[in-house]
Design a protein around this motif. Structure first.
Motif, PDB file in Angstrom:
ATOM      1  N   LYS A  43     -47.210  39.568  76.087  1.00  0.00           N
ATOM      2  CA  LYS A  43     -47.158  38.135  75.840  1.00  0.00           C
ATOM      3  C   LYS A  43     -47.213  37.289  77.107  1.00  0.00           C
ATOM      4  CE  LYS A  43     -44.624  38.491  71.467  1.00  0.00           C
ATOM      5  NZ  LYS A  43     -43.446  38.054  70.702  1.00  0.00           N
ATOM      6  N   VAL A  44     -46.466  37.695  78.139  1.00  0.00           N
ATOM      7  CA  VAL A  44     -46.391  36.876  79.346  1.00  0.00           C
ATOM      8  C   VAL A  44     -46.430  37.768  80.576  1.00  0.00           C
ATOM      9  CG1 VAL A  44     -45.068  35.015  78.264  1.00  0.00           C
ATOM     10  CG2 VAL A  44     -43.863  36.925  79.328  1.00  0.00           C
ATOM     11  N   VAL A  45     -46.632  37.124  81.719  1.00  0.00           N
ATOM     12  CA  VAL A  45     -46.525  37.796  83.009  1.00  0.00           C
ATOM     13  C   VAL A  45     -45.184  37.405  83.628  1.00  0.00           C
ATOM     14  CG1 VAL A  45     -47.476  38.033  85.321  1.00  0.00           C
ATOM     15  CG2 VAL A  45     -49.014  37.832  83.366  1.00  0.00           C
ATOM     16  N   MET A  46     -44.346  38.403  83.888  1.00  0.00           N
ATOM     17  CA  MET A  46     -43.021  38.151  84.444  1.00  0.00           C
ATOM     18  C   MET A  46     -43.025  38.375  85.951  1.00  0.00           C
ATOM     19  SD  MET A  46     -40.551  39.994  81.639  1.00  0.00           S
ATOM     20  CE  MET A  46     -40.377  39.317  79.981  1.00  0.00           C
ATOM     21  N   GLU A  47     -42.349  37.509  86.669  1.00  0.00           N
ATOM     22  CA  GLU A  47     -42.249  37.617  88.115  1.00  0.00           C
ATOM     23  C   GLU A  47     -40.882  38.172  88.498  1.00  0.00           C
ATOM     24  OE1 GLU A  47     -43.073  33.769  89.692  1.00  0.00           O
ATOM     25  OE2 GLU A  47     -45.245  33.957  89.439  1.00  0.00           O
ATOM     26  N   VAL A  48     -40.884  39.108  89.421  1.00  0.00           N
ATOM     27  CA  VAL A  48     -39.642  39.691  89.941  1.00  0.00           C
ATOM     28  C   VAL A  48     -39.515  39.283  91.404  1.00  0.00           C
ATOM     29  CG1 VAL A  48     -38.342  41.809  90.354  1.00  0.00           C
ATOM     30  CG2 VAL A  48     -39.831  41.634  88.343  1.00  0.00           C
ATOM     31  N   VAL A  49     -38.395  38.673  91.745  1.00  0.00           N
ATOM     32  CA  VAL A  49     -38.191  38.180  93.106  1.00  0.00           C
ATOM     33  C   VAL A  49     -37.113  39.006  93.801  1.00  0.00           C
ATOM     34  CG1 VAL A  49     -38.892  35.847  92.471  1.00  0.00           C
ATOM     35  CG2 VAL A  49     -36.476  36.484  92.360  1.00  0.00           C
ATOM     36  N   ALA A  50     -37.086  38.902  95.113  1.00  0.00           N
ATOM     37  CA  ALA A  50     -36.112  39.647  95.913  1.00  0.00           C
ATOM     38  C   ALA A  50     -34.732  39.011  95.766  1.00  0.00           C
ATOM     39  CB  ALA A  50     -36.528  39.660  97.382  1.00  0.00           C
ATOM     40  N   PRO A  51     -33.701  39.825  95.528  1.00  0.00           N
ATOM     41  CA  PRO A  51     -32.345  39.267  95.370  1.00  0.00           C
ATOM     42  C   PRO A  51     -31.684  38.917  96.702  1.00  0.00           C
ATOM     43  CG  PRO A  51     -32.280  41.645  95.118  1.00  0.00           C
ATOM     44  CD  PRO A  51     -33.726  41.278  95.283  1.00  0.00           C
ATOM     45  N   THR A  52     -32.234  39.432  97.801  1.00  0.00           N
ATOM     46  CA  THR A  52     -31.632  39.195  99.112  1.00  0.00           C
ATOM     47  C   THR A  52     -32.670  39.433 100.200  1.00  0.00           C
ATOM     48  OG1 THR A  52     -29.804  39.821 100.564  1.00  0.00           O
ATOM     49  CG2 THR A  52     -30.894  41.592  99.351  1.00  0.00           C
ATOM     50  N   ASP A  53     -32.346  39.050 101.411  1.00  0.00           N
ATOM     51  CA  ASP A  53     -33.208  39.341 102.558  1.00  0.00           C
ATOM     52  C   ASP A  53     -33.127  40.831 102.888  1.00  0.00           C
ATOM     53  OD1 ASP A  53     -33.642  36.643 102.664  1.00  0.00           O
ATOM     54  OD2 ASP A  53     -32.250  36.275 104.316  1.00  0.00           O
ATOM     55  N   GLY A  54     -34.219  41.402 103.339  1.00  0.00           N
ATOM     56  CA  GLY A  54     -34.213  42.806 103.704  1.00  0.00           C
ATOM     57  C   GLY A  54     -35.605  43.374 103.823  1.00  0.00           C
ATOM     58  N   VAL A  55     -35.712  44.699 103.685  1.00  0.00           N
ATOM     59  CA  VAL A  55     -36.983  45.405 103.799  1.00  0.00           C
ATOM     60  C   VAL A  55     -37.130  46.343 102.603  1.00  0.00           C
ATOM     61  CG1 VAL A  55     -38.303  47.087 105.156  1.00  0.00           C
ATOM     62  CG2 VAL A  55     -37.026  45.279 106.310  1.00  0.00           C
ATOM     63  N   ILE A  56     -38.329  46.369 102.022  1.00  0.00           N
ATOM     64  CA  ILE A  56     -38.579  47.286 100.908  1.00  0.00           C
ATOM     65  C   ILE A  56     -38.644  48.712 101.460  1.00  0.00           C
ATOM     66  CG2 ILE A  56     -40.221  47.980  99.132  1.00  0.00           C
ATOM     67  CD1 ILE A  56     -41.001  45.105  98.791  1.00  0.00           C
ATOM     68  N   SER A  57     -37.681  49.522 101.060  1.00  0.00           N
ATOM     69  CA  SER A  57     -37.618  50.890 101.575  1.00  0.00           C
ATOM     70  C   SER A  57     -38.471  51.852 100.762  1.00  0.00           C
ATOM     71  CB  SER A  57     -36.168  51.381 101.599  1.00  0.00           C
ATOM     72  OG  SER A  57     -35.588  51.317 100.299  1.00  0.00           O
ATOM     73  N   LYS A  58     -38.562  51.619  99.436  1.00  0.00           N
ATOM     74  CA  LYS A  58     -39.368  52.530  98.607  1.00  0.00           C
ATOM     75  C   LYS A  58     -39.791  51.829  97.332  1.00  0.00           C
ATOM     76  CE  LYS A  58     -39.489  57.146  96.515  1.00  0.00           C
ATOM     77  NZ  LYS A  58     -40.789  57.451  97.167  1.00  0.00           N
ATOM     78  N   ILE A  59     -41.048  52.053  96.937  1.00  0.00           N
ATOM     79  CA  ILE A  59     -41.573  51.557  95.662  1.00  0.00           C
ATOM     80  C   ILE A  59     -41.597  52.725  94.678  1.00  0.00           C
ATOM     81  CG2 ILE A  59     -43.629  50.682  94.488  1.00  0.00           C
ATOM     82  CD1 ILE A  59     -44.241  49.040  96.965  1.00  0.00           C
ATOM     83  N   HIS A  60     -40.925  52.570  93.555  1.00  0.00           N
ATOM     84  CA  HIS A  60     -40.790  53.649  92.580  1.00  0.00           C
ATOM     85  C   HIS A  60     -41.801  53.542  91.432  1.00  0.00           C
ATOM     86  CE1 HIS A  60     -36.962  55.145  94.289  1.00  0.00           C
ATOM     87  NE2 HIS A  60     -36.727  53.865  94.560  1.00  0.00           N
ATOM     88  N   ALA A  61     -42.447  52.401  91.285  1.00  0.00           N
ATOM     89  CA  ALA A  61     -43.421  52.219  90.199  1.00  0.00           C
ATOM     90  C   ALA A  61     -44.662  51.552  90.768  1.00  0.00           C
ATOM     91  CB  ALA A  61     -42.830  51.375  89.059  1.00  0.00           C
ATOM     92  N   ALA A  62     -45.730  52.305  90.922  1.00  0.00           N
ATOM     93  CA  ALA A  62     -46.957  51.770  91.505  1.00  0.00           C
ATOM     94  C   ALA A  62     -47.671  50.854  90.521  1.00  0.00           C
ATOM     95  CB  ALA A  62     -47.881  52.922  91.907  1.00  0.00           C
ATOM     96  N   GLU A  63     -48.667  50.125  91.020  1.00  0.00           N
ATOM     97  CA  GLU A  63     -49.465  49.260  90.149  1.00  0.00           C
ATOM     98  C   GLU A  63     -50.122  50.091  89.060  1.00  0.00           C
ATOM     99  OE1 GLU A  63     -52.231  47.042  92.430  1.00  0.00           O
ATOM    100  OE2 GLU A  63     -50.717  45.834  93.457  1.00  0.00           O
ATOM    101  N   GLY A  64     -50.083  49.559  87.842  1.00  0.00           N
ATOM    102  CA  GLY A  64     -50.656  50.269  86.702  1.00  0.00           C
ATOM    103  C   GLY A  64     -49.663  51.131  85.958  1.00  0.00           C
ATOM    104  N   THR A  65     -48.441  51.273  86.486  1.00  0.00           N
ATOM    105  CA  THR A  65     -47.417  52.093  85.830  1.00  0.00           C
ATOM    106  C   THR A  65     -46.839  51.353  84.628  1.00  0.00           C
ATOM    107  OG1 THR A  65     -46.818  53.097  87.949  1.00  0.00           O
ATOM    108  CG2 THR A  65     -45.238  53.317  86.141  1.00  0.00           C
ATOM    109  N   ILE A  66     -46.707  52.054  83.506  1.00  0.00           N
ATOM    110  CA  ILE A  66     -46.073  51.488  82.319  1.00  0.00           C
ATOM    111  C   ILE A  66     -44.567  51.669  82.459  1.00  0.00           C
ATOM    112  CG2 ILE A  66     -45.925  51.534  79.805  1.00  0.00           C
ATOM    113  CD1 ILE A  66     -48.636  50.678  80.932  1.00  0.00           C
ATOM    114  N   ILE A  67     -43.838  50.579  82.351  1.00  0.00           N
ATOM    115  CA  ILE A  67     -42.396  50.618  82.555  1.00  0.00           C
ATOM    116  C   ILE A  67     -41.670  50.066  81.342  1.00  0.00           C
ATOM    117  CG2 ILE A  67     -42.569  50.440  85.063  1.00  0.00           C
ATOM    118  CD1 ILE A  67     -41.889  47.455  84.730  1.00  0.00           C
ATOM    119  N   GLU A  68     -40.413  50.423  81.221  1.00  0.00           N
ATOM    120  CA  GLU A  68     -39.558  49.921  80.151  1.00  0.00           C
ATOM    121  C   GLU A  68     -38.584  48.897  80.703  1.00  0.00           C
ATOM    122  OE1 GLU A  68     -37.724  53.296  78.407  1.00  0.00           O
ATOM    123  OE2 GLU A  68     -39.562  54.028  77.433  1.00  0.00           O
TER     124      GLU A  68
END
Length: 404
Positions: A43-68
């Motif tokens: 239905k919509v495109v949801m945006e996820v923003v950073a909760p705090t300042d820092g550095v992304i250490s690891k991405i667990h779901a790559a682009e195209g991954t179906i998530i719950e």
């Protein structure tokens, strides 16, 4: 401190989502409330923003991954500092030029297209954040390369054989891309509407001269009084629809199994065209809104829709829909129902036509109106009377205010 970034909590009507675009990559610094990833649902495109300042250490779901709902997307090292440019240069010396180009990043769709055309990441200049290569960059590179290729044919004596086997001068280019989840869901709902409802459409036409004159007379004063809100036609049609729905409650009802649900309120969906497809945000309790409120809310929802800012709540519910194909030049069309609603009003282009008025031929600005309805619940007589009621209210706008 490590902080987990999780997908938003999806409502019951949304089973899962797809990671659409990462705006930050592993090792990149992020600021609080900065957009890092977009999740596309049905239905919509949801945006996820950073909760705090820092550095992304690891991405667990790559682009195209179906998530719950609330699935882990990435982890952030709060307060960490991104690797300096000098450190990055020393690391890049240890890898090949191609690996360095790949490290810039390319989405799954872009990588697939690059493989199909035998391209390397170093061949393409990325337009995304941090030089990230997008699917559009690959397509543009391929089209640009194709346009520059010239076929050189050596001089030779033309014969019947060579003329018959000569290759065509132009190229027939095809491009295959997967449907987005939103587009696929829209297609599914439209197909369901045509197969699972007894949809029928009735037409009428309305003289727009009185409404156009009213708008011409008061539009400047209206805009000044209501803080820049422009006076359009949609506000009048929404209010006219609300009044007509009160008179013909079947058009405002819905079918739930073997039950008919009559709604004691008018929540009007307004169809909005976006790059991702047609969406229908809802005006809650539109019958209690003024024309200025309707126009302001439509503008707000339209901007949110085109900026992918609509929420699930903005699009949930709705008892009736109004759509305006006239803004694109449509003279007449058959709007498709938005289940479980049983009626949808279609507006069209205003066009001057010769009309017979009191025995005289007069040129008038006319608009065709269309009402598609579910014949399982709404009889033809009711549908026609509803559309005539809308016509009468628009041709004499004072009736809307006086509820006549």
């Amino acid at each position: 401190m490590t902080i987990e970034i999780k997908a938003p909590a999806f409502p019951e009507s949304v089973a899962d989502g797809e990671v659409a675009t990462w705006h930050k990559q592993e090792g990149e610094a992020v600021a609080r409330d900065e957009l890092i990833v977009e999740i596309e649902t049905d239905k919509v495109v949801m945006e996820v923003v950073a909760p705090t300042d820092g550095v992304i250490s690891k991405i667990h779901a790559a682009e195209g991954t179906i998530i719950e709902s609330e699935q882990l997307l990435a982890t952030i090292e709060a307060g960490a500092v991104a690797v300096s440019s000098s450190s990055e240069e020393s690391v890049s010396q240890a890898v090949s030029a191609e690996a360095a180009a790949t490290a810039v990043g390319a989405g799954p769709a872009a990588r697939t297209l690059m493989e199909e055309h035998g391209l390397k990441a170093s061949d393409i200049k990325g337009s995304g954040k941090g030089g990230r290569i997008t699917k559009e960059d690959v397509v543009a590179h391929v089209q640009s390369s194709s346009s520059k290729v010239e076929k050189v044919v050596a001089p030779r004596v033309a014969t019947a054989t060579t003329e018959a086997t000569a290759a065509p001068s132009g190229e027939r280019v095809e491009r295959r891309v997967p449907m987005t989840r939103m587009r696929a869901k829209i297609a599914e709902r439209l197909l369901d509407a045509t197969q699972q409802t007894a949809m029928l459409t009735t037409f009428n036409e309305v003289n727009m001269a009185p409404l156009m004159e009213l708008r011409r007379k008061y539009k400047d004063q209206f805009e000044k009084t209501h803080n820049g809100t422009r006076l359009g036609f949609m506000g009048f049609f929404v209010k006219a629809a609300c009044e007509a729905l009160k008179r013909f409650p079947e058009v405002n009802a819905s079918i739930d199994g073997n039950d008919v649900v009559y709604h004691g309120y008018q929540d009007i969906g307004v169809a909005v065209s976006t790059d991702n497809g047609l969406v229908v945000p809802v005006l809650r309790d539109a019958d209690f809104m003024s024309i200025a409120d309707v126009e302001a809310k439509i503008k707000e929802l339209g901007l949110k829709a085109r900026g992918n800012k609509l929420t699930i709540d903005d699009m949930t519910g709705g008892t009736f829909t109004v759509t305006n194909g006239g803004v694109f030049g449509s003279l007449m069309s058959t709007p498709i129902l938005n289940p479980p609603q049983t009626g949808i009003l279609g507006m069209h282009k205003i066009q001057e036509r010769p009309m017979a008025v009191n025995g005289q031929v007069v040129i008038l600005p006319m608009m065709y109106l269309a009402l598609s309805y579910d014949h399982r619940l709404i009889d033809g007589k009711t549908a026609v009377q509803f559309l005539v009621a809308v016509k009468d209210l628009i041709e004499d706008p004072a009736r809307i205010l006086l509820q006549l």
